[in-house]
Design an enzyme around this catalytic site. Sequence first.
Site, PDB file in Angstrom:
ATOM      1  CG  ASP A 339      -2.723  -0.343   1.129  1.00 24.76           C
ATOM      2  OD1 ASP A 339      -2.804  -0.420  -0.338  1.00 24.76           O
ATOM      3  OD2 ASP A 339      -2.401  -1.160   1.598  1.00 24.76           O
ATOM      4  CE1 TYR A 427     -10.148  -2.972   6.446  1.00 28.53           C
ATOM      5  CE2 TYR A 427      -8.659  -3.865   5.083  1.00 28.53           C
ATOM      6  CZ  TYR A 427      -9.841  -3.863   5.882  1.00 28.53           C
ATOM      7  OH  TYR A 427      -9.890  -5.520   6.020  1.00 28.53           O
TER       8      TYR A 427
HETATM    9 CU   LIG Z   1      -8.101  -5.949   7.126  1.00 28.78          CU
END
Ligand SMILES: [Cu+2]
Length: 692
Positions: A339, A427
């Site tokens: 990420d 997220y």
């Molecule tokens: Cu997760």
Amino acid sequence: MDSATKKLQLLFPPSSTLFLFFFFFFFFFLPLTTFSIPQQYHPLDPLTPSELAHVRTLIAASYPSSSHNLTFHYVALLEPPKPTVLSWLSDATASSAAAPPRRAVAIARIDGATHEITVDLSTLSILSDETIAGGRRGYPMLTFEEQTAASRLPLTYPPFAASIKKRGLKLSDVVCGAWTVGWFGGEEGRRVFKVLCFYVEGSPSLYVRPIEGITTVVDVEEMRVIGYRDRRRVPVPKAEGTEYRASHLAPPFGPHLGGMAVVQPEGPGFRIEGHTVRWANWVFHLGFDIRAGPVISLASIYDLEKQRYRRVLYKGYISEQFIPYMDPTEDWYYKAFLDIGEYGFGLCAVPLEPLSDCPANAVFMDQYYAGQDGKPVKIPNAFCIFERSAGNVMWRHTETAIPGEVIREVRPEVSLVARMVSTVGNYDYIIDWEFKPSGSIIVQVGHTGVLETKGVPYTHVNQIKEAVYGTLFAENTVGVYHDHFWTYYLDLDVDGDANSFVKAKLVRKRVRDNDSPRKSYWTVVRETAKTESDARIQVDYLNPAELLVVNPNKKTKLGNYVGYRLIPGPVCSPLLSDDDFPQIRAAFTKYPVWVTPYNESEKWAGGLYADQSRGDDTLAVWSLRNRKIESQDIVLWHNMAFHHVPYQEDFPVMPTRTAGFELRPTNFFESNPVLKTRIPKHVPWPNCTSSP
Ligand SMILES: [Cu+2]
Ligand SMILES: *[C@@H]1O[C@H](CO)[C@@H](O)[C@H](O)[C@H]1NC(C)=O
Ligand SMILES: *[C@@H]1O[C@H](CO)[C@@H](O)[C@H](O)[C@H]1NC(C)=O
């Protein structure tokens, strides 16, 4: 007021008319580019908007848009060498410091090639321009603009429109996103994304109504569809139950939580000058990087007994986050993200919401990065800084055993938190650095937001007769199993650069003589790591060890080496096999702790070019050189991690799950450094007195 103006005011007091003359002369008659009055910046300050603009102007002049395709993927301060920063710092305290020259590094894609360009910001010249060969070493961070452009392509691609129609869906309610594709052993050097699409009708999150079975492959350089497959039709999960906006939810509401605020009648106890934060006994520099997000530098703590600041952490930041999903099927196998290197925690930083993301006593800081076109982009309220008084106890003792008066001493705990939130697609990561007066640094990530879901034909677990690689956590919706590995870069400089890594093993001993009724005990056996292989550590409760970074040249009065220790966060052993491609790229997750000698080019655990990387430029590879790390400037790397098995409570938005580790003084001070902390002044509170 910018620092140049401040400097002018020092030269010419504002009352003087001469000042006004010069002021106007400088600002209206001199072109900005020749304006070279030395500035009062800190050498580690991130690039200012005008510096970002200069970088863009210089590079764009070399590659005019009339004949070149130029996109900026990473623009950052090129930090002065560590010795230069440290000598500036020691001079700066003597207030005679000339800051080292400002330099920048830009990673750009120019006509299909990756360039690393360094720029001198004082002379406004390009120092170097290096082309990185083909796809061999992977690709730079994605830009928002190219993700957006790629994600729009399916919507105008006729076969996609047909697939959507076949499913009985409306194209106008389809929104897509771009996913990095990893590397699976191929030789092709081409920047591609996979574009996945979702049905957003009636739902406030992109990720909860996946349109399974369709994968569109996009060549990013040419920005066109180069692959398309509609493999199978699966019902799209329904919109009901995916809502999370208070304004759209139906009663009943609860539980009820009363409002709360910390009251600070004396105002904040910290000072921020530029990017330097001073609070209680701490001083540190809070920088920003488009890739890492917050960067803590030069954290030092004041030693009351020695009457001076002592160095603790030269630099700390999250170097990578690895998230492999555990579904090997055609639609999901490639989902194993780096990420930080692919999407960037700084690029994905979101403005913090006062009073909710941070308490009422927080102070906010904006940050800037270079967009794809190189122009500065502002992230308002990117950081917040606040003192936390969470009702905890810093230390206490009630002495009841001594006859006479009961002795009771309690110190309430107050700490300082620097926070950023990065929303990487689905997220949200709440990234905290917390400084305690006791010398501890608590480093935390809170993990919340929306899970990546997979559409399935099932509405009850009894119907499932095949592997679904996750938990059925809503009707037709599987939360796919995955891991989170956060790789922290921690360049501890405990009382100086030369440090050693010590494993203090706790080992069981048998009692040999018969004088003791005891048969066993444990003791501490210290082992100093000589080379990198000695410091690749498993955290194992069956074989416990204290993990110390000590200064082998400094001892306390009692003769113990001064140090700090890592109290690890939750850790995981990767369950992927070593020969699996995502794990080859992320082999640095194999151990929760690594130590390397300091090397200014070894910053990104997953490699500088993480997108489609092949694992040849990672911490795991650097560490194979097995360099000497004893009594050297060393860097500690910590992989904090958890496996994420989704559960129904994680839907539609997951309550925050927090993981954290502690850097804690270890024979660093002569005794408890907060023994003489003044008891905070009592703040009047209705119907409350300070004594029972
Ligand atoms: Cu997760
Ligand atoms: C720029 O990109 C476009 C679109 O991919 C391409 O057609 C063109 O040839 C490129 N120009 C250069 C100079 O590479
Ligand atoms: C620093 O690290 C890079 C990448 O691992 C390596 O190529 C270089 O030789 C190293 N420099 C030193 C001085 O060890």
